[in-house]
Design a protein around this motif. Structure first.
Motif, PDB file in Angstrom:
ATOM      1  N   GLY A   8      -6.994 -36.246   5.563  1.00  0.00           N
ATOM      2  CA  GLY A   8      -7.349 -35.425   4.415  1.00  0.00           C
ATOM      3  C   GLY A   8      -8.542 -35.879   3.614  1.00  0.00           C
ATOM      4  N   GLY A   9      -9.131 -36.999   3.942  1.00  0.00           N
ATOM      5  CA  GLY A   9     -10.310 -37.433   3.203  1.00  0.00           C
ATOM      6  C   GLY A   9     -11.508 -36.564   3.531  1.00  0.00           C
ATOM      7  N   GLY A  10     -12.608 -36.807   2.822  1.00  0.00           N
ATOM      8  CA  GLY A  10     -13.818 -36.054   3.082  1.00  0.00           C
ATOM      9  C   GLY A  10     -14.790 -36.120   1.934  1.00  0.00           C
ATOM     10  N   LEU A  11     -15.756 -35.204   1.977  1.00  0.00           N
ATOM     11  CA  LEU A  11     -16.798 -35.120   0.963  1.00  0.00           C
ATOM     12  C   LEU A  11     -16.542 -33.903   0.092  1.00  0.00           C
ATOM     13  CD1 LEU A  11     -19.598 -35.899  -0.208  1.00  0.00           C
ATOM     14  CD2 LEU A  11     -20.614 -34.482   1.601  1.00  0.00           C
ATOM     15  N   VAL A  12     -16.613 -34.095  -1.210  1.00  0.00           N
ATOM     16  CA  VAL A  12     -16.373 -32.997  -2.143  1.00  0.00           C
ATOM     17  C   VAL A  12     -17.276 -33.184  -3.350  1.00  0.00           C
ATOM     18  CG1 VAL A  12     -14.502 -34.195  -3.331  1.00  0.00           C
ATOM     19  CG2 VAL A  12     -14.553 -31.692  -3.313  1.00  0.00           C
ATOM     20  N   GLU A  88     -16.721 -41.528  -9.504  1.00  0.00           N
ATOM     21  CA  GLU A  88     -16.098 -42.854  -9.490  1.00  0.00           C
ATOM     22  C   GLU A  88     -14.799 -42.893  -8.702  1.00  0.00           C
ATOM     23  OE1 GLU A  88     -17.166 -41.110 -12.146  1.00  0.00           O
ATOM     24  OE2 GLU A  88     -15.825 -41.391 -13.883  1.00  0.00           O
ATOM     25  N   ASP A  89     -14.314 -41.748  -8.233  1.00  0.00           N
ATOM     26  CA  ASP A  89     -13.154 -41.734  -7.339  1.00  0.00           C
ATOM     27  C   ASP A  89     -13.549 -42.017  -5.892  1.00  0.00           C
ATOM     28  OD1 ASP A  89     -11.938 -38.950  -9.224  1.00  0.00           O
ATOM     29  OD2 ASP A  89     -11.199 -41.014  -9.305  1.00  0.00           O
ATOM     30  N   THR A  90     -14.827 -42.139  -5.627  1.00  0.00           N
ATOM     31  CA  THR A  90     -15.305 -42.433  -4.279  1.00  0.00           C
ATOM     32  C   THR A  90     -14.828 -43.806  -3.843  1.00  0.00           C
ATOM     33  OG1 THR A  90     -17.270 -41.044  -4.513  1.00  0.00           O
ATOM     34  CG2 THR A  90     -17.355 -42.811  -2.866  1.00  0.00           C
ATOM     35  N   ASP A  91     -14.108 -43.842  -2.734  1.00  0.00           N
ATOM     36  CA  ASP A  91     -13.522 -45.079  -2.218  1.00  0.00           C
ATOM     37  C   ASP A  91     -12.908 -44.786  -0.854  1.00  0.00           C
ATOM     38  OD1 ASP A  91     -12.300 -46.639  -5.268  1.00  0.00           O
ATOM     39  OD2 ASP A  91     -13.847 -47.351  -3.879  1.00  0.00           O
ATOM     40  N   THR A 111      -8.757 -43.750   4.670  1.00  0.00           N
ATOM     41  CA  THR A 111      -9.510 -42.506   4.789  1.00  0.00           C
ATOM     42  C   THR A 111     -10.553 -42.455   3.677  1.00  0.00           C
ATOM     43  OG1 THR A 111      -9.338 -40.095   4.993  1.00  0.00           O
ATOM     44  CG2 THR A 111      -7.832 -41.151   3.431  1.00  0.00           C
ATOM     45  N   GLN A 112     -11.777 -42.097   4.032  1.00  0.00           N
ATOM     46  CA  GLN A 112     -12.875 -42.111   3.079  1.00  0.00           C
ATOM     47  C   GLN A 112     -12.853 -40.864   2.212  1.00  0.00           C
ATOM     48  OE1 GLN A 112     -15.531 -44.497   2.603  1.00  0.00           O
ATOM     49  NE2 GLN A 112     -15.875 -43.202   0.784  1.00  0.00           N
ATOM     50  N   VAL A 113     -12.964 -41.075   0.910  1.00  0.00           N
ATOM     51  CA  VAL A 113     -13.138 -39.983  -0.044  1.00  0.00           C
ATOM     52  C   VAL A 113     -14.481 -40.203  -0.739  1.00  0.00           C
ATOM     53  CG1 VAL A 113     -12.308 -38.942  -2.186  1.00  0.00           C
ATOM     54  CG2 VAL A 113     -10.681 -39.610  -0.389  1.00  0.00           C
ATOM     55  N   THR A 114     -15.344 -39.209  -0.653  1.00  0.00           N
ATOM     56  CA  THR A 114     -16.655 -39.286  -1.286  1.00  0.00           C
ATOM     57  C   THR A 114     -16.829 -38.100  -2.217  1.00  0.00           C
ATOM     58  OG1 THR A 114     -17.584 -40.393   0.656  1.00  0.00           O
ATOM     59  CG2 THR A 114     -19.136 -39.443  -0.907  1.00  0.00           C
ATOM     60  N   VAL A 115     -17.122 -38.385  -3.485  1.00  0.00           N
ATOM     61  CA  VAL A 115     -17.307 -37.348  -4.491  1.00  0.00           C
ATOM     62  C   VAL A 115     -18.764 -37.382  -4.929  1.00  0.00           C
ATOM     63  CG1 VAL A 115     -16.521 -36.373  -6.673  1.00  0.00           C
ATOM     64  CG2 VAL A 115     -14.927 -37.664  -5.214  1.00  0.00           C
ATOM     65  N   SER A 116     -19.478 -36.302  -4.689  1.00  0.00           N
ATOM     66  CA  SER A 116     -20.890 -36.249  -5.052  1.00  0.00           C
ATOM     67  C   SER A 116     -21.053 -35.664  -6.453  1.00  0.00           C
ATOM     68  CB  SER A 116     -21.659 -35.403  -4.046  1.00  0.00           C
ATOM     69  OG  SER A 116     -21.184 -34.071  -4.054  1.00  0.00           O
ATOM     70  N   SER A 117     -22.089 -36.140  -7.129  1.00  0.00           N
ATOM     71  CA  SER A 117     -22.325 -35.676  -8.504  1.00  0.00           C
ATOM     72  C   SER A 117     -23.212 -34.442  -8.533  1.00  0.00           C
ATOM     73  CB  SER A 117     -22.964 -36.792  -9.322  1.00  0.00           C
ATOM     74  OG  SER A 117     -24.164 -37.216  -8.711  1.00  0.00           O
TER      75      SER A 117
END
Length: 117
Positions: A8-12, A88-91, A111-117
């Motif tokens: 379920g991780g990913g880029l958002v 800052e939730d990116t981890d 699982t990588q979670v990346t949150v873009s600004s």
């Protein structure tokens, strides 16, 4: 013994949502505790949310009101619904399960979670 698999991780984008899932399999009589931690490169692994062996649900202050932990005991699965995501939730998010009869923590691969600004 026990296998733990996350998904379920990913880029958002910031303000978006993701839902993480974690399924445990193997020899499991019951679940003592289960939940999620997260870790940035070179930093310690920090608690995000967990169901404790005492029956409580504990959240890190930084995610209270935004993240929700839930579980499906019939499937030995735990979910983390993450709303209003911030950069800052990116981890890398790691699931753990502490099952009987083993009574020790088993970890997923992350699982990588990346949150873009």
């Amino acid at each position: 013994q026990v296998q733990v698999v996350e998904s379920g991780g990913g880029l958002v984008q910031a303000g978006g949502s993701l839902r993480l899932s974690c399924a445990a399999s193997g020899t499991i009589f019951s679940i003592n505790a289960m939940g999620w931690y997260r870790q940035a490169p070179g930093k310690q692994r920090d608690l995000v949310a967990t169901f404790t062996s005492g029956g409580r649900t504990v959240y890190a202050d930084s995610v209270k009101g935004r993240f929700t932990l839930s579980r499906d005991d019939a499937k030995n699965t735990v979910f983390l619904q993450m709303n209003s995501l911030k950069p800052e939730d990116t981890d890398v998010y790691y699931c753990y399960v502490n099952p009987a009869p083993w009574n020790r923590n088993y970890w997923g691969q992350g699982t990588q979670v990346t949150v873009s600004s």
